[in-house]
Design an enzyme around this catalytic site. Structure first.
Site, PDB file in Angstrom:
ATOM      1  N   ASP A   1      32.466  31.002  91.346  1.00  0.00           N
ATOM      2  CA  ASP A   1      31.540  29.954  91.748  1.00  0.00           C
ATOM      3  C   ASP A   1      31.877  29.482  93.156  1.00  0.00           C
ATOM      4  O   ASP A   1      33.052  29.352  93.512  1.00  0.00           O
ATOM      5  CB  ASP A   1      31.635  28.759  90.789  1.00  0.00           C
TER       6      ASP A   1
ATOM      7  N   ASN B   1      36.177  32.162  86.872  1.00  0.00           N
ATOM      8  CA  ASN B   1      36.144  32.121  85.411  1.00  0.00           C
ATOM      9  C   ASN B   1      36.415  33.542  84.910  1.00  0.00           C
ATOM     10  O   ASN B   1      35.660  34.461  85.217  1.00  0.00           O
ATOM     11  CB  ASN B   1      34.778  31.664  84.907  1.00  0.00           C
TER      12      ASN B   1
ATOM     13  N   TYR C   1      24.666  23.346  79.674  1.00  0.00           N
ATOM     14  CA  TYR C   1      24.472  23.793  78.305  1.00  0.00           C
ATOM     15  C   TYR C   1      23.331  23.131  77.541  1.00  0.00           C
ATOM     16  O   TYR C   1      22.936  23.607  76.489  1.00  0.00           O
ATOM     17  CB  TYR C   1      25.768  23.588  77.510  1.00  0.00           C
TER      18      TYR C   1
ATOM     19  N   GLY D   1      30.930  32.134  79.871  1.00  0.00           N
ATOM     20  CA  GLY D   1      30.068  32.015  78.699  1.00  0.00           C
ATOM     21  C   GLY D   1      29.152  33.212  78.527  1.00  0.00           C
ATOM     22  O   GLY D   1      28.749  33.868  79.485  1.00  0.00           O
TER      23      GLY D   1
ATOM     24  N   ARG E   1      33.488  35.615  86.709  1.00  0.00           N
ATOM     25  CA  ARG E   1      32.484  34.944  87.528  1.00  0.00           C
ATOM     26  C   ARG E   1      33.189  34.096  88.572  1.00  0.00           C
ATOM     27  O   ARG E   1      34.207  33.468  88.280  1.00  0.00           O
ATOM     28  CB  ARG E   1      31.604  34.049  86.646  1.00  0.00           C
TER      29      ARG E   1
ATOM     30  N   GLU F   1      36.523  23.689  74.853  1.00  0.00           N
ATOM     31  CA  GLU F   1      35.352  24.553  74.985  1.00  0.00           C
ATOM     32  C   GLU F   1      35.072  25.364  73.716  1.00  0.00           C
ATOM     33  O   GLU F   1      34.284  26.307  73.740  1.00  0.00           O
ATOM     34  CB  GLU F   1      35.541  25.494  76.176  1.00  0.00           C
TER      35      GLU F   1
ATOM     36  N   GLU G   1      35.981  28.162  92.048  1.00  0.00           N
ATOM     37  CA  GLU G   1      36.868  28.617  90.982  1.00  0.00           C
ATOM     38  C   GLU G   1      36.456  29.995  90.492  1.00  0.00           C
ATOM     39  O   GLU G   1      35.356  30.472  90.749  1.00  0.00           O
ATOM     40  CB  GLU G   1      36.855  27.635  89.803  1.00  0.00           C
TER      41      GLU G   1
ATOM     42  N   SER H   1      33.910  24.456  82.023  1.00  0.00           N
ATOM     43  CA  SER H   1      32.635  23.883  81.567  1.00  0.00           C
ATOM     44  C   SER H   1      32.361  22.500  82.145  1.00  0.00           C
ATOM     45  O   SER H   1      31.658  21.692  81.541  1.00  0.00           O
ATOM     46  CB  SER H   1      32.592  23.811  80.032  1.00  0.00           C
TER      47      SER H   1
END
Length: 323
Positions: free
Chosen positions: A267, A282, A226, A286, A265, A29, A280, A160
């Site tokens: 999800d 994070n 992205y 990002g 974050r 990443e 998951e 990602s």
């Protein structure tokens, strides 16, 4: 009492001293981390913070420890994505140096990075997540297939959406496992979730407004995240206030259950019955122009510079909660 993190308007640059912005790194990443780092660097400079970018990939051996010496810096802003930065390794190095840093501590970072252990913790805590199986070698493919097709295949320690694939039969399962295993020795097979996908940004002990993700792709893959212009981000997310608050509370519990802190974050997706299933956590999401935490922050009136100020404030020991 909730922890109040400063905004750009009331941040005192002198309180933070010299800040090392750690970005780039060696993980898959790296390109995203460099983009995130460039955005954060510009914001911190606008805030009047004395900040220096440090890329571990450019420093061999003990030069990284020398570069991050407490004689040079008072704290670190971590914007390393993926392995080596988001998995507890860099956090452990900074703990050894005695240098305060942003976000989650060693334990929270390591557990959140490990999707399989996150799911096991959630199960133990009574939090919902999709049925799954671990694939460590080819013999594990048969038990994974017993979950029923379609399945989502993903490396257990990547972010990602790298190495992820939907599979609809045993041949595709074998191929997807081989591809994912190139990135990680531990591969996760997860029962396919057909409902809507959401993400919840966490800032301090506050869950920000949910964002619903919609993509014409079969799932929210690397390109959808992205590169594609076809991905839609809905905030407000379209849920009732009651249901959104319920899901926000669930995400905050999931975040805390893995020992994460500071910012991050969570999800999750809905299953075919409309029930939420955690995916998951994070711990260093990002911070690019396509990123979701800045988007959620804007929804409650927090601009990018103020967001960076609040994240930097998590490096203060009284708010960081490192473990």
């Amino acid at each position: 009492m909730k922890t109040r993190l400063p905004t750009a308007l009331d941040l005192d640059p002198t309180r933070y001293g010299r800040v090392a912005l750690i970005l780039g790194g060696h993980s898959a990443e790296r390109p995203i981390s460099l983009k995130s780092g460039a955005a954060v660097l510009a914001a911190l400079q606008r805030l009047g913070i004395e900040v220096t970018p440090i890329d571990p990939a450019e420093l061999a051996g003990g030069r990284l420890f020398e570069a991050l010496s407490p004689a040079r810096f008072e704290r670190a802003f971590l914007i390393l994505h993926g392995r080596g930065g988001e998995d507890g390794q860099m956090q452990g190095a900074l703990e050894t140096l005695g240098l305060p840093y942003t976000g989650s501590g060693v334990i929270g970072s390591a557990l959140a990075m490990d999707k399989s252990r996150s799911k096991q913790l959630w199960r133990g805590a009574g939090l919902p997540t999709a049925e799954f199986a671990l694939i460590l070698d080819q013999a594990d493919l048969a038990p994974a297939a017993e979950l029923g097709f379609p399945l989502m295949i993903k490396p257990a320690h990547e972010g990602s959406s790298l190495g992820m694939a939907r599979v609809d039969n045993r041949d595709e399962l074998l191929h997807a496992w081989r591809e994912a295993a190139k990135l990680d020795a531990v591969v996760l097979a997860e029962r396919w979730l057909s409902g809507a996908e959401y993400t919840c940004a966490i800032l301090g002990d506050q869950a920000l407004p949910l964002i619903r993700l919609e993509t014409p792709h079969s799932f929210y893959d690397f390109d959808a995240k992205y590169q594609a212009d076809s991905t839609s981000y809905l905030c407000p997310c379209g849920l009732s206030e009651t249901i959104e608050a319920e899901y926000q509370a669930l995400c905050l519990r999931a975040f805390q259950a893995v020992g994460a802190s500071g910012w991050g974050r969570v999800d999750f997706m809905l299953d075919r019955h409309g029930k939420p299933c955690l995916l998951e956590v994070n711990t260093i999401p990002g911070m690019t122009d396509h990123s979701l935490v800045p988007m959620a922050a804007r929804a409650v009136g927090i601009d990018f510079d103020s967001l960076c100020a609040r994240i930097l404030a998590t490096s203060l020991r009284e708010t960081a909660g490192h473990g």
